[in-house]
Design a protein around this motif. Structure first.
Motif, PDB file in Angstrom:
ATOM      1  N   GLY A 234     -21.995   9.783   1.903  1.00 54.92           N
ATOM      2  CA  GLY A 234     -21.994   8.142   2.058  1.00 54.92           C
ATOM      3  C   GLY A 234     -21.561   7.608   1.137  1.00 54.92           C
ATOM      4  O   GLY A 234     -20.667   7.927   0.243  1.00 54.92           O
ATOM      5  N   GLY A 235     -22.078   6.211   0.958  1.00 52.30           N
ATOM      6  CA  GLY A 235     -21.496   5.390  -0.257  1.00 52.30           C
ATOM      7  C   GLY A 235     -21.723   5.672  -1.543  1.00 52.30           C
ATOM      8  O   GLY A 235     -20.678   5.415  -2.323  1.00 52.30           O
ATOM      9  N   ASN A 236     -22.763   6.348  -1.685  1.00 56.01           N
ATOM     10  CA  ASN A 236     -22.757   6.764  -3.195  1.00 56.01           C
ATOM     11  C   ASN A 236     -21.983   8.010  -3.761  1.00 56.01           C
ATOM     12  O   ASN A 236     -21.346   7.870  -4.822  1.00 56.01           O
ATOM     13  CB  ASN A 236     -24.298   7.357  -3.357  1.00 56.01           C
ATOM     14  N   THR A 237     -21.097   8.469  -2.806  1.00 52.27           N
ATOM     15  CA  THR A 237     -20.126   9.571  -2.998  1.00 52.27           C
ATOM     16  C   THR A 237     -18.914   8.790  -3.564  1.00 52.27           C
ATOM     17  O   THR A 237     -18.373   9.388  -4.270  1.00 52.27           O
ATOM     18  CB  THR A 237     -19.757  10.421  -1.805  1.00 52.27           C
ATOM     19  N   ILE A 238     -18.836   7.580  -2.750  1.00 51.78           N
ATOM     20  CA  ILE A 238     -17.546   6.872  -3.367  1.00 51.78           C
ATOM     21  C   ILE A 238     -17.900   6.622  -4.879  1.00 51.78           C
ATOM     22  O   ILE A 238     -16.880   6.500  -5.805  1.00 51.78           O
ATOM     23  CB  ILE A 238     -17.316   5.574  -2.600  1.00 51.78           C
ATOM     24  N   ASN A 239     -18.951   5.930  -5.184  1.00 54.48           N
ATOM     25  CA  ASN A 239     -19.228   5.639  -6.598  1.00 54.48           C
ATOM     26  C   ASN A 239     -19.070   6.965  -7.456  1.00 54.48           C
ATOM     27  O   ASN A 239     -18.703   6.701  -8.752  1.00 54.48           O
ATOM     28  CB  ASN A 239     -20.973   5.107  -6.617  1.00 54.48           C
ATOM     29  N   GLN A 240     -19.480   7.899  -7.149  1.00 56.15           N
ATOM     30  CA  GLN A 240     -19.267   9.074  -7.962  1.00 56.15           C
ATOM     31  C   GLN A 240     -17.998   9.565  -8.023  1.00 56.15           C
ATOM     32  O   GLN A 240     -17.365  10.018  -9.186  1.00 56.15           O
ATOM     33  CB  GLN A 240     -20.104  10.422  -7.319  1.00 56.15           C
ATOM     34  N   ASP A 241     -17.364   9.374  -7.148  1.00 53.11           N
ATOM     35  CA  ASP A 241     -15.750   9.673  -7.313  1.00 53.11           C
ATOM     36  C   ASP A 241     -15.039   8.469  -8.354  1.00 53.11           C
ATOM     37  O   ASP A 241     -14.140   8.983  -9.189  1.00 53.11           O
ATOM     38  CB  ASP A 241     -14.989   9.483  -5.973  1.00 53.11           C
ATOM     39  N   ILE A 242     -15.366   7.312  -8.315  1.00 55.38           N
ATOM     40  CA  ILE A 242     -14.833   6.285  -9.262  1.00 55.38           C
ATOM     41  C   ILE A 242     -15.341   6.829 -10.671  1.00 55.38           C
ATOM     42  O   ILE A 242     -14.466   6.714 -11.467  1.00 55.38           O
ATOM     43  CB  ILE A 242     -15.502   5.119  -8.853  1.00 55.38           C
ATOM     44  N   VAL A 243     -16.496   7.404 -10.884  1.00 53.25           N
ATOM     45  CA  VAL A 243     -16.985   7.675 -12.219  1.00 53.25           C
ATOM     46  C   VAL A 243     -16.315   8.791 -12.707  1.00 53.25           C
ATOM     47  O   VAL A 243     -15.808   8.957 -13.869  1.00 53.25           O
ATOM     48  CB  VAL A 243     -18.459   7.770 -12.085  1.00 53.25           C
ATOM     49  N   LYS A 244     -15.810   9.756 -11.856  1.00 55.00           N
ATOM     50  CA  LYS A 244     -15.087  10.975 -12.286  1.00 55.00           C
ATOM     51  C   LYS A 244     -13.991  10.551 -12.502  1.00 55.00           C
ATOM     52  O   LYS A 244     -13.386  10.968 -13.636  1.00 55.00           O
ATOM     53  CB  LYS A 244     -15.088  11.903 -11.074  1.00 55.00           C
ATOM     54  N   LEU A 245     -13.082   9.531 -11.842  1.00 61.50           N
ATOM     55  CA  LEU A 245     -11.744   9.158 -12.508  1.00 61.50           C
ATOM     56  C   LEU A 245     -11.836   8.299 -13.838  1.00 61.50           C
ATOM     57  O   LEU A 245     -11.091   8.465 -14.472  1.00 61.50           O
ATOM     58  CB  LEU A 245     -11.283   8.164 -11.395  1.00 61.50           C
ATOM     59  N   VAL A 246     -12.812   7.435 -13.935  1.00 54.75           N
ATOM     60  CA  VAL A 246     -13.108   6.611 -14.972  1.00 54.75           C
ATOM     61  C   VAL A 246     -14.341   7.135 -15.721  1.00 54.75           C
ATOM     62  O   VAL A 246     -15.388   6.447 -15.219  1.00 54.75           O
ATOM     63  CB  VAL A 246     -12.893   5.141 -14.857  1.00 54.75           C
ATOM     64  N   ARG A 297     -10.678   4.771   0.178  1.00 50.91           N
ATOM     65  CA  ARG A 297     -10.070   5.114   1.540  1.00 50.91           C
ATOM     66  C   ARG A 297     -10.059   6.705   1.857  1.00 50.91           C
ATOM     67  O   ARG A 297     -10.314   7.057   2.770  1.00 50.91           O
ATOM     68  CB  ARG A 297      -8.481   4.571   1.394  1.00 50.91           C
ATOM     69  N   ASP A 298      -9.571   7.506   0.722  1.00 53.50           N
ATOM     70  CA  ASP A 298      -9.941   8.761   1.071  1.00 53.50           C
ATOM     71  C   ASP A 298     -11.200   9.326   1.324  1.00 53.50           C
ATOM     72  O   ASP A 298     -11.437  10.207   2.190  1.00 53.50           O
ATOM     73  CB  ASP A 298      -9.265   9.431  -0.439  1.00 53.50           C
ATOM     74  N   ARG A 299     -12.128   8.801   0.435  1.00 54.23           N
ATOM     75  CA  ARG A 299     -13.517   9.057   0.781  1.00 54.23           C
ATOM     76  C   ARG A 299     -14.069   8.810   1.976  1.00 54.23           C
ATOM     77  O   ARG A 299     -14.654   9.596   2.890  1.00 54.23           O
ATOM     78  CB  ARG A 299     -14.600   8.747  -0.338  1.00 54.23           C
ATOM     79  N   LEU A 300     -13.949   7.451   2.435  1.00 50.82           N
ATOM     80  CA  LEU A 300     -14.329   6.980   3.937  1.00 50.82           C
ATOM     81  C   LEU A 300     -13.341   7.720   4.783  1.00 50.82           C
ATOM     82  O   LEU A 300     -14.028   8.066   6.101  1.00 50.82           O
ATOM     83  CB  LEU A 300     -14.329   5.555   3.878  1.00 50.82           C
ATOM     84  N   GLY A 301     -12.232   7.932   4.739  1.00 47.73           N
ATOM     85  CA  GLY A 301     -11.190   8.549   5.615  1.00 47.73           C
ATOM     86  C   GLY A 301     -11.715  10.154   5.953  1.00 47.73           C
ATOM     87  O   GLY A 301     -12.106  10.622   6.878  1.00 47.73           O
ATOM     88  N   ASP A 302     -12.291  10.620   4.810  1.00 44.44           N
ATOM     89  CA  ASP A 302     -12.821  11.881   4.831  1.00 44.44           C
ATOM     90  C   ASP A 302     -13.929  12.135   5.617  1.00 44.44           C
ATOM     91  O   ASP A 302     -14.432  13.014   6.461  1.00 44.44           O
ATOM     92  CB  ASP A 302     -13.008  12.718   3.640  1.00 44.44           C
ATOM     93  N   THR A 303     -14.854  10.781   5.392  1.00 46.54           N
ATOM     94  CA  THR A 303     -16.129  11.004   6.204  1.00 46.54           C
ATOM     95  C   THR A 303     -16.198  10.831   7.609  1.00 46.54           C
ATOM     96  O   THR A 303     -16.597  11.317   8.598  1.00 46.54           O
ATOM     97  CB  THR A 303     -17.002   9.748   5.411  1.00 46.54           C
ATOM     98  N   LEU A 304     -15.438   9.830   7.961  1.00 54.05           N
ATOM     99  CA  LEU A 304     -15.098   9.632   9.247  1.00 54.05           C
ATOM    100  C   LEU A 304     -14.146  10.754  10.145  1.00 54.05           C
ATOM    101  O   LEU A 304     -14.676  10.914  11.285  1.00 54.05           O
ATOM    102  CB  LEU A 304     -13.964   8.222   9.443  1.00 54.05           C
ATOM    103  N   MET A 305     -13.427  11.429   9.327  1.00 51.85           N
ATOM    104  CA  MET A 305     -12.937  12.777   9.994  1.00 51.85           C
ATOM    105  C   MET A 305     -13.900  13.785  10.184  1.00 51.85           C
ATOM    106  O   MET A 305     -13.743  14.584  11.146  1.00 51.85           O
ATOM    107  CB  MET A 305     -11.912  13.145   9.094  1.00 51.85           C
ATOM    108  N   ARG A 306     -15.189  13.794   9.304  1.00 50.06           N
ATOM    109  CA  ARG A 306     -15.981  14.663   9.519  1.00 50.06           C
ATOM    110  C   ARG A 306     -16.731  14.479  10.706  1.00 50.06           C
ATOM    111  O   ARG A 306     -17.053  15.502  11.355  1.00 50.06           O
ATOM    112  CB  ARG A 306     -17.134  14.911   8.229  1.00 50.06           C
ATOM    113  N   VAL A 307     -16.935  13.252  11.062  1.00 49.46           N
ATOM    114  CA  VAL A 307     -17.769  12.753  12.430  1.00 49.46           C
ATOM    115  C   VAL A 307     -16.762  13.106  13.380  1.00 49.46           C
ATOM    116  O   VAL A 307     -17.238  13.670  14.588  1.00 49.46           O
ATOM    117  CB  VAL A 307     -17.872  11.274  12.238  1.00 49.46           C
ATOM    118  N   TYR A 308     -15.537  12.627  13.334  1.00 51.28           N
ATOM    119  CA  TYR A 308     -14.567  13.135  14.211  1.00 51.28           C
ATOM    120  C   TYR A 308     -14.446  14.313  14.824  1.00 51.28           C
ATOM    121  O   TYR A 308     -14.371  14.730  15.846  1.00 51.28           O
ATOM    122  CB  TYR A 308     -13.098  12.506  13.915  1.00 51.28           C
TER     123      TYR A 308
END
Length: 403
Positions: A234-246, A297-308
């Motif tokens: 979900g949305g928290n996963t995006i936050n975690q990805d941002i923290v990993k980058l910076v 975009r990458d994280r939400l795209g992956d999430t929507l593809m999992r639903v698809y």
């Protein structure tokens, strides 16, 4: 209903725990009285991992709701989620005896009984049964077959079940408050009561609820549930990805910049720096806007593809359905364009942006659709129970539909 009734719904989410209180009037009109809300603790990806912390959150939301609504709340309808929850469509068929040509109540009840019976693996618990319409000799969409001529009657039921022990964690938590749990509902079924109209379900609708820790979905075709489930991101996963980058970013900073500066579709080459300034000025951080948008975009795209990828292939074609986005993360700019691309150019409906400078009702905020939907789901169950009159109705009640 002959008098007003107070109903309460409880959502124990990854980011928030909220109790919604509504009043159902004699004319079936529903008034939202209040929402008691606190940040969640002890919950990960929609499931309880620390009972004491989660229980305290439920107590706080409960007391807040009682004080605001000035009513005593003794029982709730509880929403649950988790990637262990799945749905299966089960069909019940009954062929009339050779000397009978008109469908009676007991014929329909026998088909219904077969549809509601599903042998699930040991350790799994059935939580919801969503009943569709009848068909007679291949003629579909018949709401009441009694009194009609036919030879074979059939009905589908979408049966939702999950791992018993994981569901019991939520039940034990709420009952230890103590509160009675009158019904348990898979979250997207409740959300659909708030977001989707009957005509939208009839035309074909995919509801996607993107929360903090999970993404729930339910697909309706011809007014019936055909598939549903939960993706544990979900949305928290995006936050975690941002923290990993910076690494200098905090989760709070990532959440703030994601919401105020992020875009799920545009600005991938935007080299402008965006800044987060902390209250004390000691933890100011910056990130390139294009980098932020690519993560989103990458994280939400992956999430929507999992639903698809979980939707049956025969349902996925252009013009077959519309996509309805809800949940806190559904407010992300550009998400509608991303979903439009992934879901084969089908129409996508995204909630309107919330203006922080203007008063906003709970009904207009996608973060509360599940909680408010619980009230409407409970109202629907009450109405179904009151309509269980006569032999056929008593059989439906006995077989446990809607519970």
């Amino acid at each position: 209903m002959f008098r007003s009734k107070i109903l309460a719904g409880l959502e124990i989410g990854t980011t928030k725990t909220c109790m919604v209180v509504g009043e159902v009037k004699p004319d079936a009109a529903t008034t939202l009285l209040t929402i008691g809300e606190v940040p969640s603790a002890g919950v990960r990806k929609g499931e309880i991992v620390d009972n004491n912390m989660a229980r305290q959150c439920v107590c706080d939301a409960w007391q807040m709701a009682q004080n605001d609504a000035e009513v005593d709340i003794l029982s709730v309808v509880l929403s649950v989620t988790g990637d262990h929850i799945i749905g299966q469509t089960n069909s019940g068929t009954f062929r009339l005896p050779d000397n009978e040509t008109v469908i009676e109540e007991e014929h329909a009840a026998k088909a219904l009984e077969k549809a509601r019976h599903l042998d699930v693996d040991e350790g799994r618990l059935i939580i919801n049964r969503e009943v569709g319409c009848y068909s007679i000799d291949g003629r579909a969409q018949i709401s009441n077959p009694v009194g009609l001529a036919g030879r074979t009657i059939e009905i589908n039921s979408h049966i939702v079940h999950g791992i018993s022990s994981r569901l019991q964690n939520s039940l034990f938590c709420v009952r230890s408050v103590p509160l009675e749990v009158t019904d348990i509902v898979f979250a997207p079924l409740a959300t659909a009561q708030m977001v989707l109209s009957r005509s939208q379900k009839q035309e074909g609708a995919l509801l996607i609820d993107i929360g903090g820790g999970t993404t729930d979905y339910v697909f309706y075709k011809d007014g019936e549930v055909v598939c549903l489930g939960c993706v544990p991101v979900g949305g928290n996963t995006i936050n975690q990805d941002i923290v990993k980058l910076v690494p200098r970013f905090s989760m709070k900073a990532a959440e703030k910049l994601k919401c105020t500066e992020g875009n799920a579709w545009e600005g991938l080459k935007d080299h402008r720096l965006v800044h987060y300034r902390s209250d004390n000025g000691l933890h100011d951080v910056s990130i390139e806007c294009g980098s932020l948008n690519r993560i989103i975009r990458d994280r939400l795209g992956d999430t929507l593809m999992r639903v698809y990828n979980r939707i049956p292939a025969d349902l996925l074609y252009k013009g077959a359905f519309s996509v309805y986005l809800t949940g806190g993360t559904s407010l992300m700019r550009g998400l509608d364009s991303l979903a439009h691309r992934i879901f084969l150019q089908n129409e996508v409906y995204q909630p309107a942006p919330i203006d922080p400078t203007q008063p906003c009702s709970y009904q207009d905020d996608p973060r509360y659709c599940t909680g408010i939907g619980l009230i409407r789901y409970a109202q629907r169950l009450d109405a179904e129970r009151e309509q269980n009159i006569g032999f056929f109705g008593r059989l439906k009640s006995f077989f446990g539909f809607g519970s």
